[in-house]
Scaffold this motif. Structure first.
Motif: not given
Length: 303
Positions: A78-107
């Protein structure tokens, strides 16, 4: 009539400040006018690159990071001069203790004057965390205010500043990483210029001023051509490498802003990894100020 005789190739010295301080020799065009020798320098104004090289390492690091912020904003999309407002979609894939899980996130982002931007991050998946939302409001003093909404108890809690090094939603992203990271938050040091992943980069170090920061320093590799971050190394308070972020898949939006398509965060201390995949970047879409409020935070799950 004044006598004006041109003297070819005169080399003059000028005094500046104290008598003991003598500037370096400058080539001058000199001529005689009214019985006096008058000299004018022929030295051209230094280029932008020359002025940059003449700065001390602290100023050089600050210049690079300021330009990154002006063009593209903070590392986390996010950021930069002049973007005014905005949005994006983020998929986070986490690997922890040999296990994997996901988060679907909107920013969602809102630009405001004087580096007081606002951001909302809301989790849409998985079901057990759906509706969890984080509101960040940047302040002129460089210290952000953050509030977390929990849909389980429908309560909003303020994130203590001494908790900025905590993980967000089980990822290797800290609350601190989701702040604006304005210039006033850091001291800077320019380290070197080098090639990384076939790109010419500036390498700068940042030293957080906030005593509650999770980091002693951050080393950032900044693309010289487009001024976006290519790599970040995060060092803990013991000055031990904690985690590394590498970013790639950059695309330009609105013929102005460069945004990463992917980021990989590797935690060297617990061997966890978080893969971030960004999509659906949109700018200047008419988001309201009311959305970026505590009341808006409660309704964020519907965004």
């Amino acid at each position: 009539m004044l006598l004006r005789t041109k003297i070819v190739s005169c080399l003059c010295l000028t005094l500046s400040g104290l008598v003991s301080q003598v500037s370096i020799a400058e080539p001058r065009n000199c001529y005689v006018e009214g019985g006096e020798i008058i000299c004018q320098t022929t030295h051209s104004e230094p280029t932008e690159a020359e002025r940059f090289q003449a700065l001390d390492p602290s100023k050089k690091g600050q210049v690079v990071y300021r330009e990154q912020g002006r063009r593209n904003g903070a590392t986390m999309g996010f950021g930069g001069t002049g973007y005014i407002d905005g949005q994006s979609t983020l998929t986070a894939t986490i690997t922890k203790n040999n296990k994997t899980f996901q988060r679907q996130i909107k920013m969602l982002f809102l630009e405001r004057e004087d580096e007081t931007d606002k951001r909302i991050i809301v989790i849409h998946k998985p079901k057990d965390t759906k509706g969890t939302a984080l509101l960040t409001i940047s302040n002129k003093d460089g210290l952000d205010d953050q509030w977390l909404y929990s849909p389980n108890n429908k309560q909003i809690s303020r994130i203590p500043r001494n908790n900025s090094g905590s993980s967000f939603a089980g990822t290797d992203v800290f609350f601190e990483d989701l702040s604006l990271q304005s210039l006033s938050k850091y001291d800077f040091q320019y380290l070197r210029k080098e090639t990384l992943m076939e790109r010419e980069v500036h390498v700068i170090a940042r030293f957080p001023k906030d005593p509650y920061s999770a980091y002693k320093k951050l080393i950032t590799w900044v693309d010289i051509e487009h001024f976006y971050p290519v790599k970040v190394e995060y060092f803990d308070k013991e000055n031990t490498l904690m985690k590394t972020l590498t970013a790639g898949g950059y695309k330009q939006y609105n013929e102005k802003f460069w945004r990463a398509g992917t980021m990989l965060i590797t935690n060297h201390q617990n061997q966890n990894k978080t893969q971030l995949v960004w999509s659906n970047y949109q700018f200047n879409i008419g988001l309201s100020e009311q959305l970026f409020s505590l009341n808006g935070l409660k309704r964020a799950q519907n965004l």
